[in-house]
Design a protein around this motif. Sequence first.
Motif, short mmCIF file in Angstrom:
data_model
loop_
_atom_site.label_atom_id
_atom_site.label_comp_id
_atom_site.label_asym_id
_atom_site.label_seq_id
_atom_site.Cartn_x
_atom_site.Cartn_y
_atom_site.Cartn_z
N SER A 143 84.75 -11.06 -17.92
CA SER A 143 84.83 -10.94 -16.48
C SER A 143 84.03 -9.69 -16.12
O SER A 143 84.41 -8.58 -16.50
N VAL A 144 82.89 -9.88 -15.48
CA VAL A 144 82.00 -8.73 -15.23
C VAL A 144 81.62 -8.66 -13.76
O VAL A 144 81.75 -9.64 -13.03
N GLU A 145 81.12 -7.49 -13.37
CA GLU A 145 80.71 -7.32 -11.98
C GLU A 145 79.54 -8.21 -11.65
O GLU A 145 78.69 -8.46 -12.52
N ASP A 146 79.48 -8.64 -10.41
CA ASP A 146 78.34 -9.41 -9.93
C ASP A 146 77.04 -8.68 -10.25
O ASP A 146 76.97 -7.47 -10.08
N GLY A 147 76.05 -9.38 -10.71
CA GLY A 147 74.75 -8.74 -10.97
C GLY A 147 74.61 -8.21 -12.38
O GLY A 147 73.57 -7.65 -12.74
N THR A 148 75.66 -8.33 -13.21
CA THR A 148 75.56 -7.85 -14.60
C THR A 148 74.66 -8.79 -15.40
O THR A 148 74.84 -10.02 -15.33
N THR A 149 73.74 -8.26 -16.16
CA THR A 149 72.87 -9.14 -16.95
C THR A 149 73.67 -9.69 -18.14
O THR A 149 74.68 -9.11 -18.57
N ILE A 150 73.14 -10.77 -18.69
CA ILE A 150 73.80 -11.37 -19.86
C ILE A 150 73.80 -10.35 -21.00
O ILE A 150 74.80 -10.21 -21.73
N LEU A 151 72.72 -9.59 -21.11
CA LEU A 151 72.63 -8.60 -22.20
C LEU A 151 73.73 -7.54 -22.07
O LEU A 151 74.43 -7.23 -23.04
N ASP A 168 68.10 -26.63 -20.21
CA ASP A 168 67.28 -27.15 -21.32
C ASP A 168 66.67 -26.03 -22.15
O ASP A 168 66.68 -26.08 -23.37
N ARG A 169 66.14 -25.03 -21.43
CA ARG A 169 65.41 -23.97 -22.15
C ARG A 169 66.27 -22.74 -22.34
O ARG A 169 67.17 -22.46 -21.53
N CYS A 170 65.99 -22.02 -23.39
CA CYS A 170 66.71 -20.76 -23.60
C CYS A 170 66.32 -19.79 -22.49
O CYS A 170 65.20 -19.86 -21.96
N VAL A 171 67.20 -18.86 -22.15
CA VAL A 171 66.87 -17.87 -21.11
C VAL A 171 66.91 -16.46 -21.72
O VAL A 171 67.62 -16.22 -22.70
N THR A 172 66.18 -15.56 -21.09
CA THR A 172 66.18 -14.17 -21.59
C THR A 172 67.43 -13.45 -21.05
O THR A 172 67.75 -13.56 -19.87
N ALA A 173 68.09 -12.73 -21.94
CA ALA A 173 69.37 -12.10 -21.57
C ALA A 173 69.18 -10.81 -20.78
O ALA A 173 70.07 -10.41 -20.03
N CYS A 174 68.01 -10.16 -20.92
CA CYS A 174 67.87 -8.83 -20.29
C CYS A 174 67.64 -8.91 -18.80
O CYS A 174 67.91 -7.95 -18.09
N ASN A 175 67.12 -10.04 -18.31
CA ASN A 175 66.83 -10.11 -16.87
C ASN A 175 67.42 -11.35 -16.20
O ASN A 175 66.95 -11.78 -15.17
#
Length: 562
Positions: free
Chosen positions: A12-20, A56-63
């Motif tokens: 459970s994270v704040e809105d706007g937190t990146t996956i990374l 379908d495609r992998c996504v980048t976690a940093c952005n």
Amino acid sequence: MVNATINGIAISVEDGTTILEAARKVGVEIPTLCYLKEVNEIGACRVCVVEVEGQDRCVTACNNVVQEGMVIRTNTRKVRTTRKTNVKFILSQHDYECASCVRSGNCTLQSLANELNISEMPYDSILEKNKWDKTFPLIRENNKCIKCMRCVQICDNVQGMHVWDVVNTGSRTTVNVAKNRLIQETNCTLCGQCVVNCPVGALRERDDVGRVLDAVEDENIITVVQIAPAVRTAWGEGFGLSKDFATAKRLVAGLRRIGFDYIFDTTFSADLTIMEEGSELLERLPEIKESGLPMFTSCCPGWVNFIKKEYPQYVDRLSTAKSPQQMFGAVTKSYYAEKLGVEPERIFCVSLMPCLAKKDECTWDNGKDVDAVLTTREVERMLKSFFIKVQELEEEEFDDPLGVGSGAGVIFGATGGVMEAALRSAYYLVNKTNPEPDAFQCVRGLDGWKEAKFTINGNILKVAVASSLSNARKLMEAIATGKAHYDFVEVMACPGGCINGGGQPIKDDDNKVANRSKVLYGLDKVNNLRFSHENPSVMQCYKDYFGEPLSHKAHELLHISH
Ligand code: HC1
Ligand code: SF4
């Protein structure tokens, strides 16, 4: 707040937190290569890819930010294959001559290739020969550049200098000097921030270790080495030594094993700088008050390069006092040569610095004061090449008399330190009594632009401290447009000062700089000497040689016209 799962762990994270960031919070490691927190979050390398259910495609976690209900997996077969392919693509444009690379063993690309178990390269490399003037203190090996954009972003956003950019088109697209110029044609200040933030070996310093070791081996030459304040906070990092163990005195022991004749401390000449610069400030104060323009410190050559190239109309506001590095060389080849009874020409003066720009600074005065500058990284490589077991070194004392420095000299290495040291002694010079040693500690801290006002003997002194070149530019604009008025201003080109210098160990951990700063203030606190004007070796040097601060001889040897 948004709720999601990562590898089955509910988050459970704040809105706007990146996956990374979210993954790091719950201890899930996602590898990165180009990512630099708050500076480079553009997913350029695509190493941080993860799978999100339904996509379908992998996504980048940093952005990419976490969204409500997301089911994220960081280690699926698809993720691992994609990561591996992406790293192989990067390697296809990289010379991967690891055995002869300065970053071998400390290179994010190399460790990723190992971690991802890449043992064969399916792509032939089509690299062009690198054209770079290897006599320049900063070297770019474009065959190692992975186009991660970190250098571009650091130089643009943190330093505001725009030296690097994406150049060429199509398959020849790469990162290099902006507008296809030579590095010498830019306003590069040699702060070296691009180097410490490069994840691979594409950027490095000119290696001067060979020249230094030639001098060490020459029996007719006397090698005198000085250790800069900030080097003591970081030289052990590359050996995995703790801060408590990797003291300046253990470095002294290591340098003796290599064969240097005399090992001294730049904090000695930092104290000398305070005597000269503090006296200069008091002498110039009436003119400073009248003109409304400050005197600037001049010990950081990155900053001096900046002002010379970007604000030449203010060059005469720089203190004429040489930097501690240069004063050390000047004193060694005059006062100390006389003491030793040898010709100054027989002395080879080496500085161990956390800085790339110091390699430039030592050439300003026709190179007569300091003969060679080694960065902290070169010091580490030199010790390693002698197979010195640093873990077993016992502490050894600096040589006398240029090995004595005060706590005020030590804190030079952190932003605000020069100002604090100068204020401690300016207070004494005006009042003939010492202030509390920590009276001026409000100029400490890693904030980019700090200001303070002090009353010394009824006179109000307005000071400012800035670190990083984009802060320096803001400050200069404020001064130029009359929005800010100060009497004395300290500027260091590197964010946080020399502890974060371009010659320090590679910055792979955000806490490193704050920890190095703690070491310096801790050393100041426990030093018996807290004031530059109480340094007995400095006092003796004035008594025997210079007479007094700003004397004719001091002007001749310890000052420079910029
Ligand atoms: Fe520095 Fe300085 S503090 S400039 O950062 O004034 O490099 O450490 O040696 O000269 O003393 C650097 C550090 C250093 C000088 C001093
Ligand atoms: Fe060099 Fe220190 Fe200036 Fe950085 S802040 S350019 S390390 S002198």
